[in-house]
Enzyme design. Structure first.
Site, PDB file in Angstrom:
ATOM      1  CE  LYS A  52     -32.633 -25.488 -37.709  1.00 45.61           C
ATOM      2  NZ  LYS A  52     -32.435 -26.420 -38.809  1.00 45.61           N
ATOM      3  CD  GLN A  96     -31.305 -29.873 -39.184  1.00 48.72           C
ATOM      4  OE1 GLN A  96     -32.076 -29.077 -38.688  1.00 48.72           O
ATOM      5  NE2 GLN A  96     -30.185 -29.495 -39.801  1.00 48.72           N
ATOM      6  CG  ASP A 119     -35.234 -24.979 -43.827  1.00 50.90           C
ATOM      7  OD1 ASP A 119     -34.717 -23.978 -43.296  1.00 50.90           O
ATOM      8  OD2 ASP A 119     -34.896 -26.151 -43.566  1.00 50.90           O
TER       9      ASP A 119
END
Ligand code: NAD
Length: 281
Positions: A52, A96, A119
């Site tokens: 990322k 994450q 997200d």
């Protein structure tokens, strides 16, 4: 049979993002910024986060990496999220997952401000998607929709079967297909006769996380097959679909790797750009 080439489309999208960020810079605007938080040293998570970061760097998005020790307390993590929420130079925040066991994932992801939830895991964003309102879309299902769109695969009126009902893939996938006009069936571990459903599918999305779950006899001739699964078989990355057998019957199929995975990463960049533009308004 046509391969749904996620790797190629993701590269094209990264190129488009880079053009946009270069234009923002030329206009004297601040740089879009994604903050990523990694807690602990899970090797797979470290790879995902590094990818990322690299995607951001190569497309002109500022990447703020926050690497915390596995012993980080919930209070410390929440206060970091609060600081990033309040920081006007940060457009997107991503924690994450999975988190170490002592941290409550729901509490942590819900703490991210909705306008920075790139997200799209929060109840607010998922609720908006459920209501058919404009919202960030979770990156994996969004990536699948973009891939279908790119190949002019119309979802309207199609029998769509999603195998998997997780909050991050299966459920939002079903919602996006429904919003696009598909007739959607969601299968899961309690489904009595999985192949009865998969054989009806014009568009089959496999997102169970079980290698070789979808065999050639389980798919309809001419089906569009999208394999979200990421499994290891004898150390080799593979999806949920028996590719060789299913490709013989499919009209379109995603490879693993090179299908949905790169699209997921590309959609995170797109969501960050969307957040940035919303913040500049
Ligand atoms: P999960 O374990 O949270 O959910 C799996 C779902 O599949 C569950 O709802 C379960 O009921 C269903 N399922 C499992 N076995 C089944 C079976 N035998 N028959 C019918 N249904 C079954 O997993 P997840 O987070 O949704 O991820 C699913 C897969 O997608 C995993 O392999 C994961 O690694 C992969 N994934 C890939 C990407 C990507 O970018 N390519 C992103 C996210 C997840």
């Amino acid at each position: 049979m046509t391969i749904l080439d996620g790797k190629n489309l993701a590269a094209k999208i990264r190129g488009e993002v880079a053009v946009k960020t270069a234009a923002y810079a030329a206009e004297g605007k601040r740089q879009p910024c994604l903050a990523v938080i990694l807690v602990g040293e899970d090797p797979a998570s470290q790879i995902y986060v590094r990818n990322k970061h690299n995607d951001c760097v190569t497309t002109g998005i500022k990447s703020l990496m926050n690497t915390l020790s596995a012993e980080t307390t919930e209070e410390e993590l929440l206060s970091l999220i609060d600081r990033l929420n309040d920081d006007d130079s940060v457009d997107g925040i991503l924690v994450q997952l999975p988190l170490p066991r002592h941290l409550n994932e729901t509490k942590v992801t819900e703490r991210i401000r909705a306008d920075k939830d790139v997200d799209a895991f929060s109840a607010y964003n998922v609720g908006k998607i459920t209501l058919g309102r404009d919202a960030f879309k979770p990156c994996t299902p969004y990536g699948v929709m973009r891939l279908l769109e790119e190949y002019n695969i119309d979802v309207k009126g199609k029998e769509c079967v999603v195998v998997g009902r997780s909050n991050i893939v299966g459920k939002p996938m079903a919602l996006l297909l429904l919003a696009a006009g598909g007739t959607v069936t969601v299968c899961h571990t309690k489904t009595a006769d999985l192949s009865f459903h998969t054989r009806r599918a014009d568009i089959l999305i496999a997102a169970a996380g079980r290698a070789d779950l979808i065999t050639g006899d389980m798919v309809k001739e001419g089906a569009v097959i999208v394999d979200v699964g990421m499994n290891r078989k004898d150390g080799v990355l593979c999806g949920d679909v028996d590719y060789a057998a299913c490709a013989e019957k499919a009209s379109y199929i995603t490879p693993v790797p090179g299908g949905v995975g790169p699209m997921t990463r590309a959609m995170l960049l797109e969501n960050t750009i969307t957040a940035y533009n919303n913040h500049l308004k």
